[in-house]
Design an enzyme around this catalytic site. Sequence first.
Site, PDB file in Angstrom:
ATOM      1  N   THR A  44      56.795  -3.838 -58.035  1.00  0.00           N
ATOM      2  CA  THR A  44      58.101  -3.880 -57.368  1.00  0.00           C
ATOM      3  C   THR A  44      57.919  -4.375 -55.945  1.00  0.00           C
ATOM      4  O   THR A  44      58.411  -3.783 -54.987  1.00  0.00           O
ATOM      5  CB  THR A  44      58.802  -2.503 -57.397  1.00  0.00           C
ATOM      6  OG1 THR A  44      58.595  -1.899 -58.657  1.00  0.00           O
ATOM      7  CG2 THR A  44      60.298  -2.662 -57.157  1.00  0.00           C
ATOM      8  N   ARG A  48      51.102   0.148 -54.452  1.00  0.00           N
ATOM      9  CA  ARG A  48      51.383   1.569 -54.685  1.00  0.00           C
ATOM     10  C   ARG A  48      50.074   2.333 -54.765  1.00  0.00           C
ATOM     11  O   ARG A  48      49.109   1.848 -55.303  1.00  0.00           O
ATOM     12  CB  ARG A  48      52.148   1.740 -56.000  1.00  0.00           C
ATOM     13  CG  ARG A  48      53.511   1.096 -55.963  1.00  0.00           C
ATOM     14  CD  ARG A  48      54.177   1.235 -57.322  1.00  0.00           C
ATOM     15  NE  ARG A  48      55.485   0.645 -57.283  1.00  0.00           N
ATOM     16  CZ  ARG A  48      56.608   1.345 -57.223  1.00  0.00           C
ATOM     17  NH1 ARG A  48      56.577   2.639 -57.174  1.00  0.00           N
ATOM     18  NH2 ARG A  48      57.758   0.723 -57.191  1.00  0.00           N
ATOM     19  N   SER A 147      55.608   5.591 -50.355  1.00  0.00           N
ATOM     20  CA  SER A 147      56.504   6.502 -51.062  1.00  0.00           C
ATOM     21  C   SER A 147      55.836   7.268 -52.200  1.00  0.00           C
ATOM     22  O   SER A 147      56.437   8.183 -52.737  1.00  0.00           O
ATOM     23  CB  SER A 147      57.715   5.736 -51.595  1.00  0.00           C
ATOM     24  OG  SER A 147      57.306   4.706 -52.440  1.00  0.00           O
ATOM     25  N   HIS A 148      54.603   6.922 -52.576  1.00  0.00           N
ATOM     26  CA  HIS A 148      53.926   7.690 -53.626  1.00  0.00           C
ATOM     27  C   HIS A 148      52.987   8.709 -53.039  1.00  0.00           C
ATOM     28  O   HIS A 148      52.227   9.342 -53.747  1.00  0.00           O
ATOM     29  CB  HIS A 148      53.189   6.759 -54.595  1.00  0.00           C
ATOM     30  CG  HIS A 148      54.148   5.953 -55.394  1.00  0.00           C
ATOM     31  ND1 HIS A 148      55.040   6.536 -56.258  1.00  0.00           N
ATOM     32  CD2 HIS A 148      54.419   4.641 -55.427  1.00  0.00           C
ATOM     33  CE1 HIS A 148      55.783   5.595 -56.804  1.00  0.00           C
ATOM     34  NE2 HIS A 148      55.429   4.443 -56.310  1.00  0.00           N
TER      35      HIS A 148
END
Length: 151
Positions: A44, A48, A147-148
């Site tokens: 995305t 990540r 965000s992870h």
Amino acid sequence: MGISPLAGKAAPKEMLVDLARLEREYQACRPDISDPNQRVIFGTSRHRGSSLRGTFGEAHILAITQAICEYRHGQGIGGPMYVGKDTQALSGPAQRTALEVLAANGVETLIQREDGFTPTPAVSHAILTYNRGQSQGLADGIVITPSHNPS
């Protein structure tokens, strides 16, 4: 999905994250390139990972930001770089790392005053506003949003 029984309450101690450990792991992370899970992989449109799993560390941000600098140079992108961050625990350390690489490459950077947080749409709006009516010296941006990683 119903309302969580934790809604409106302080998080239980066992759910809390050791922020000092999170940042230590970010600094100490030395990815093992033979482990596919520790390589820089984009999903995305972003990398990540988690510093607690060796998949999001300073080495990752150094490599990603240097690659961005080399891409900009190769494409003749010479305008300023807007650098935003969110409220996640490692956003600050990751932004500092990115800013060091950008400075070393002579990239003019713009960040939120007083070390503030910047939502992605605000960075996008700033870039579009800056670039309006221009065909050279265009701006682009990076938003640091681990965000992870735990909040």
